[in-house]
Design an enzyme around this catalytic site. Structure first.
Site, short mmCIF file in Angstrom:
data_model
loop_
_atom_site.label_atom_id
_atom_site.label_comp_id
_atom_site.label_asym_id
_atom_site.label_seq_id
_atom_site.Cartn_x
_atom_site.Cartn_y
_atom_site.Cartn_z
N SER A 101 -1.83 -3.67 2.17
CA SER A 101 -0.30 -3.05 1.88
C SER A 101 0.36 -3.93 1.07
CB SER A 101 -0.16 -4.20 3.67
OG SER A 101 1.62 -4.09 3.16
N LYS A 102 0.78 -2.60 0.70
CA LYS A 102 1.84 -2.86 -0.66
C LYS A 102 3.38 -4.36 -0.27
CE LYS A 102 5.74 0.27 -2.91
NZ LYS A 102 6.90 -0.82 -2.03
#
Length: 549
Positions: A276-277
């Site tokens: 996830s960013k």
RNA sequence: GGCGGUAUCGUCUAGGGGUUAGGAUACGUGGUUCUCAGCCACGGGACCGGGGUUCGAAUCCCCGUACCGCUACCA
């Protein structure tokens, strides 16, 4: 459960009749949301779609899932399209190129969705639901409290116009829900997972149209996949459980189903949760990940560019472009994240990827993203680059440093080529050329590494040796690496010193640094005049420093 | 909780009823060079657990466990 991996693979091979028998046109798609950035996991999915299409002489389509947003779609899309262009993943239909099934933006396809919802309603496969959000939530929570499975009571379902009128009289508005079957099972053959089955009764009456008449992802996705004649839906595993509702919609609309292939997702470095960013902070606590991040940040810092943490993120493709990775290295690494050809082949040229790619050899378990291994691919790509090309990829960074103009002169280009050749495999990433900035800076301004200077030039006797070595540089002829090498060795013998007692001092004096490529190459590249000027400057600085002490 | 999925060195993976379980990356040691990077050599490191089937199971079957996903008027 179904049998062994072996059996599943065998079953998968048998279960691809569409490809075997009919000369069906392969059409795959990637459907990014215009978020303003390109995520590594998304690229992997897009890559597999692209490879599959290219492998089978099909078409790769980009569809824009912008059902949710109105404004700035173009701006938010640009980094994504730029990312794909940089990676060499081209699309046959979609934004900018159009295509026979345009428009490719979901925001422009609402008429199609509205028609589909109407049809589903007409066929009794969907219904108007007048429950308020609160009422639905209350039912769901009650079910949870009682530890039973939640199934909507359909209490506010309006199957007749009379019902609808009555609810509307109460001031209610309607969403449209799927009227899911309450028995039987949805079975399909996943090209990666093998046969999978879901009980229909466990499916919710999913909303497909909101009260404001906008449409939900699953409806739009099923309609578009059909409208765009998508033959193979290749997407991340998180959609596996969503497939039954999409199949329900597609079948309800009389569509022929695409084949489905659910890819394992790309997991966080060293972990198993989805990459996830937003979890950059967490990943940075991991030394390997931090190393790669800091390496990139160091390059940007040397360029004097501001590192915006939200955008400068190894989870995003632009990180690698900024720092100067080879796009082929990233693609090659991503290819092997969930796919393999055999037990040893690691390096693939683009045409080899296309030639060998197959869904059968896609792995079924999540693969965690390891930026250090990506770095290894980058190293190999960079080392394999022909000298001229290497000089070329490195040049823009010297421009960003303000050391070269937009149109470097021939002699500047020669110098770049010479530095790149001398640096050899020390330049693993194009941006690392910033470490050799002193070869492009004026003799009077390039900086000294204070620690190295103190140790190598400030050491007892070092300045004297440097002073005595200066005439050697002045006299040596020709001024090239082999001759300089021989001259320095003669000097060492005459002085009865060890080579280390002079060579490091010279290196720091002329490059400002304690580390670097071969000293004699460095001297040759700089040339006699610069070397002498730099030694004089170093001696002056050393003197000033000893006076200060 | 329900449903679905997954499980081989730290990581990416190959293989698969009898193998010294292979490769890559990372790591460690030694060698080489003016530093660094590399290069060369060597080294440690894995079949989630328990039952069953079998002469033999990491491999086939069953049961667990762990992890992940879905269970939204997100995509």
């Amino acid at each position: 459960m179904h049998g062994s991996l072996h059996n599943i693979r065998a079953a998968r091979r048998e279960s691809t009749p569409a490809l075997r028998r009919a000369p069906m046109t392969v059409r795959t798609r990637f459907a990014p949301s215009p978020t303003g950035y390109l995520h590594i996991g998304g690229v992997r999915t897009a890559l597999f779609n692209w490879l599959f299409a290219r492998r089978h002489g099909g078409r790769f389509i980009l569809r824009i899932d912008d059902t949710d947003r109105e404004r700035n779609v173009e701006a938010a899309l640009r980094p994504i399209l730029d990312g794909f262009r940089w990676l060499g993943i081209d699309w046959d239909e979609g934004p900018e190129v159009g295509g026979p099934y345009a428009p490719y933006y979901q925001s422009q396809r609402t008429e199609r969705y509205r028609a589909a919802v109407g049809e589903l309603l007409d066929r009794g496969l969907a219904y108007r639901d007048y429950a308020t959000a609160d009422e639905t939530t209350a039912e769901r929570e009650a079910a949870q409290r009682e530890k039973r499975r939640f199934i909507y009571s359909r209490r506010w379902m309006a199957e007749t116009d009379a019902d609808a009128a009555r609810f509307e009289g109460e001031g209610r508005t309607a969403v449209v829900r799927l009227k899911m079957p309450r028995e039987g099972a949805c079975r399909f053959d996943d090209l990666v997972r093998g046969p999978v089955a879901f009980d229909w009764a466990l499916e919710q009456d999913h909303v497909i149209q909101r009260a404001d008449c906008s449409h939900l992802y699953h409806l739009a996705s099923a309609v578009d996949d059909h409208d765009f004649a998508i033959s193979h839906v290749i997407r991340a595993e998180e959609h596996l459980s969503n497939t039954p509702r999409q199949i329900f919609i597609a079948e309800g609309l009389g569509y022929e189903l695409p084949r489905y292939a659910h890819l394992p997702y790309v997991a966080a470095p060293g972990g198993s949760e989805k990459l996830s960013k937003r979890k950059l902070g967490k990943y940075l606590t991991q030394p390997e990940f931090k190393k790669v991040h800091d390496h990139g940040a160091g390059i940007l810092a040397a360029l004097g560019e501001v590192v915006v943490p939200a955008r400068f993120n190894p989870v995003l493709v632009e990180f690698y472009r900024d720092v100067g990775y080879r796009p082929d290295a990233l693609v090659n690494y991503l290819l092997l994240l969930g796919w393999s050809l055999d037990d040893r082949t690691e390096d693939f040229a683009r045409n080899e990827m296309i030639e060998h790619f197959s869904l059968e050899r896609v792995n079924r378990s999540a693969a965690s993203f390891d930026p250090q291994k990506l770095m290894a691919f980058e190293e190999r790509r960079m080392n394999a680059l022909p000298a001229a090309e290497k000089a070329e990829v490195v040049t823009p960074y010297l421009g960003r440093l303000g050391l070269l103009g937009a149109e470097p002169t021939a002699s500047e280009r020669d110098r770049v080529a010479a530095v790149v050749a001398a640096a050899g495999d020390r330049i693993k990433v194009a941006g690392e050329i910033v470490r050799y900035a002193e070869f492009f800076q004026d003799d009077t301004v390039f900086p000294y590494d204070a620690k190295a200077f103190r140790k190598r030039v400030g050491a007892p006797g070092a300045a004297d040796r440097l002073r005595r070595f200066r005439p050697v540089l002045e006299a040596v002829e020709p001024f090239d690496a082999p001759t300089l090498d021989a001259a320095l060795h003669r000097f060492v013998e005459a002085e009865e010193i060890k080579i280390g007692q002079i060579i490091h001092a010279v290196r720091v004096a002329v490059t400002g640094k304690g580390v670097g490529f071969g000293l004699f190459e460095a001297l040759e590249i700089l040339g006699r005049a610069a070397c002498l000027a730099r030694i004089d400057r170093a001696l002056a600085v050393a003197e000033a420093q000893s006076d200060a002490d």
